[in-house]
Design an enzyme around this catalytic site. Structure first.
Site, PDB file in Angstrom:
ATOM      1  N   ASP A 179     -18.369  47.110 -63.871  1.00 30.48           N
ATOM      2  CA  ASP A 179     -18.985  46.128 -63.263  1.00 30.48           C
ATOM      3  C   ASP A 179     -20.405  46.363 -62.848  1.00 30.48           C
ATOM      4  O   ASP A 179     -21.422  45.316 -63.156  1.00 30.48           O
ATOM      5  CB  ASP A 179     -18.621  45.782 -61.886  1.00 30.48           C
ATOM      6  CG  ASP A 179     -17.131  45.257 -61.950  1.00 30.48           C
ATOM      7  OD1 ASP A 179     -16.550  45.251 -62.828  1.00 30.48           O
ATOM      8  OD2 ASP A 179     -16.596  45.147 -60.961  1.00 30.48           O
ATOM      9  N   LEU A 212     -23.479  58.376 -51.370  1.00 28.29           N
ATOM     10  CA  LEU A 212     -23.230  57.645 -50.101  1.00 28.29           C
ATOM     11  C   LEU A 212     -22.870  58.229 -49.125  1.00 28.29           C
ATOM     12  O   LEU A 212     -22.962  57.649 -47.908  1.00 28.29           O
ATOM     13  CB  LEU A 212     -22.711  56.316 -50.797  1.00 28.29           C
ATOM     14  CG  LEU A 212     -23.263  55.311 -51.698  1.00 28.29           C
ATOM     15  CD1 LEU A 212     -22.465  54.060 -51.640  1.00 28.29           C
ATOM     16  CD2 LEU A 212     -24.730  55.151 -51.411  1.00 28.29           C
ATOM     17  N   GLY A 243     -20.150  52.414 -63.677  1.00 29.58           N
ATOM     18  CA  GLY A 243     -19.106  51.685 -64.187  1.00 29.58           C
ATOM     19  C   GLY A 243     -18.965  50.406 -64.705  1.00 29.58           C
ATOM     20  O   GLY A 243     -19.973  49.850 -65.091  1.00 29.58           O
ATOM     21  N   TYR A 255      -6.147  53.595 -52.245  1.00 28.85           N
ATOM     22  CA  TYR A 255      -7.264  52.657 -52.549  1.00 28.85           C
ATOM     23  C   TYR A 255      -7.437  51.361 -51.696  1.00 28.85           C
ATOM     24  O   TYR A 255      -8.501  51.204 -51.337  1.00 28.85           O
ATOM     25  CB  TYR A 255      -7.300  52.565 -54.053  1.00 28.85           C
ATOM     26  CG  TYR A 255      -8.280  51.242 -54.621  1.00 28.85           C
ATOM     27  CD1 TYR A 255      -9.301  51.747 -55.066  1.00 28.85           C
ATOM     28  CD2 TYR A 255      -7.844  50.073 -54.907  1.00 28.85           C
ATOM     29  CE1 TYR A 255     -10.283  50.908 -55.476  1.00 28.85           C
ATOM     30  CE2 TYR A 255      -8.711  49.132 -55.460  1.00 28.85           C
ATOM     31  CZ  TYR A 255     -10.101  49.680 -55.631  1.00 28.85           C
ATOM     32  OH  TYR A 255     -11.020  48.698 -56.292  1.00 28.85           O
ATOM     33  N   SER A 265     -11.477  44.162 -52.917  1.00 31.96           N
ATOM     34  CA  SER A 265     -10.434  44.214 -53.860  1.00 31.96           C
ATOM     35  C   SER A 265      -9.199  43.430 -53.488  1.00 31.96           C
ATOM     36  O   SER A 265      -8.859  43.490 -52.558  1.00 31.96           O
ATOM     37  CB  SER A 265      -9.837  45.574 -54.273  1.00 31.96           C
ATOM     38  OG  SER A 265      -8.990  45.697 -54.916  1.00 31.96           O
ATOM     39  N   GLU A 319      -6.207  44.101 -54.065  1.00 31.73           N
ATOM     40  CA  GLU A 319      -5.319  45.104 -53.614  1.00 31.73           C
ATOM     41  C   GLU A 319      -4.985  45.162 -52.010  1.00 31.73           C
ATOM     42  O   GLU A 319      -3.936  45.660 -51.620  1.00 31.73           O
ATOM     43  CB  GLU A 319      -5.582  46.598 -54.242  1.00 31.73           C
ATOM     44  CG  GLU A 319      -5.621  46.755 -55.525  1.00 31.73           C
ATOM     45  CD  GLU A 319      -4.335  46.805 -56.228  1.00 31.73           C
ATOM     46  OE1 GLU A 319      -3.229  47.154 -55.338  1.00 31.73           O
ATOM     47  OE2 GLU A 319      -3.993  46.331 -57.517  1.00 31.73           O
TER      48      GLU A 319
END
Length: 321
Positions: A13, A59, A11, A149, A125, A127
């Protein structure tokens, strides 16, 4: 030489973090679910794809995670894995929850069982905060997640705190507000706006459909934010940090800057499509990153106008499709 393991290295990051760690002399390993078919486009664009060792691991599978840590013996682990789109989480809530929450739990349980002095960074996050109104969110602000999320990220945050307290793990969460770069895929509205403005400028399309432009966010520059991740693991004691610029702008302002950067007036090209609005969404996101400045000596240098300018410049240099 320190050895770092980046889970979710494919990704945005992950790519910038890998670049930073390589510059600092780390040996960098990266995981994806299937390293043989993942494109690693971001790593390729940064010119570092061949400098990293890759591992295929899910994972969600605790035994495979445990075996990987036994074999690699990493000094630092950066958990950036999991479904990363807020909008997509409404369509794939189960996948989102499992990839973020269960994945985080398995990683920490594997670290506990390995019983080595491994430092863990967990990607949190903003969020998680939900609607905070005019009050900037800091490390003490209660969570009120408004998407699958955000719920998953909140769960991973508290799991990290629990393992830190219960098992004395060096585990911390960076509660990052929005951070962008040219490596963002177009499923994110910021890159959608930037790419749309560039395509309209090039005569490839006439208009761009967007949802709610009144939402406000704190947008930063991703390459700066990965430095904060690294700094968290260099401290003597683990702690959680809000990472942000401290400055909030509306999505309308983001669009205005993107179109202005190519000499266009966004109002002549943007169409509002109410069907694109999410079932629930944060109207205003404000942050107080003062703890990071005080304890990490970290402060964002780029604000939203700088971020948009750099994204547009990068977009204009690549072939548009």
């Amino acid at each position: 030489m320190k050895r770092a393991l980046i889970c979710g290295i494919s990704g945005q990051d992950g790519a910038y973090l890998a670049q930073l760690l390589l510059k600092k002399g780390y040996e960098v390993y990266g995981t994806t679910r299937d390293a043989q078919i993942t494109s690693f486009l971001g790593l390729t664009l940064l010119g570092i794809k061949d400098d990293i060792k890759y591992e295929s691991v899910s994972l969600n599978d605790l035994p495979s995670v445990f075996k990987l840590l036994i074999r690699l013996k990493p000094d630092e682990i950066y958990n950036l894995a999991g479904q990363s789109s807020v909008a997509l989480s409404f369509q794939q809530p189960v996948e989102t929850m499992e990839s973020i929450t269960i994945g985080s739990l398995n990683l920490m349980e594997a670290i506990r069982l390995v019983d080595r002095p491994i430092k863990l960074y967990n990607a949190g996050s903003s969020e998680c905060f939900g609607e905070v109104g005019d009050l900037p969110a800091n490390e003490s602000t209660p969570f009120h997640p408004l998407s699958p999320y955000a719920v998953a990220k909140a769960g991973a945050f508290w799991l990290t705190a629990n393992y830190r307290e219960a098992y004395n793990l060096f585990a911390c969460t960076g509660v990052l507000f929005n951070h962008e770069s040219p490596l963002r895929p177009e499923r994110f509205v910021t890159q959608k706006i930037v790419t749309g403005a560039c395509r309209i400028f090039a005569g490839m399309q006439d208009s761009l459909n967007l949802g709610n432009l009144t939402i406000q966010r704190d947008w930063g520059w991703a390459p700066e934010y990965v430095e904060a991740m690294w700094l968290m693991l260099q401290q003597n004691r683990p702690a959680d940090f809000v990472i942000a610029t401290g400055h909030t702008f509306s999505l309308e302002q983001f669009a205005e800057h993107a179109f202005s950067a190519v000499g266009l007036d966004w109002r002549n090209h943007v169409l509002i499509d109410a069907a694109m609005a999410r079932p629930t969404d944060i109207l205003v996101g404000k942050a107080d990153p003062s703890k990071a400045k005080q304890l990490l000596d970290w402060e964002a240098k780029s604000r939203m106008p700088d971020v948009v300018r750099q994204m547009v410049e990068a977009c204009l240099k690549k072939p548009l499709s």
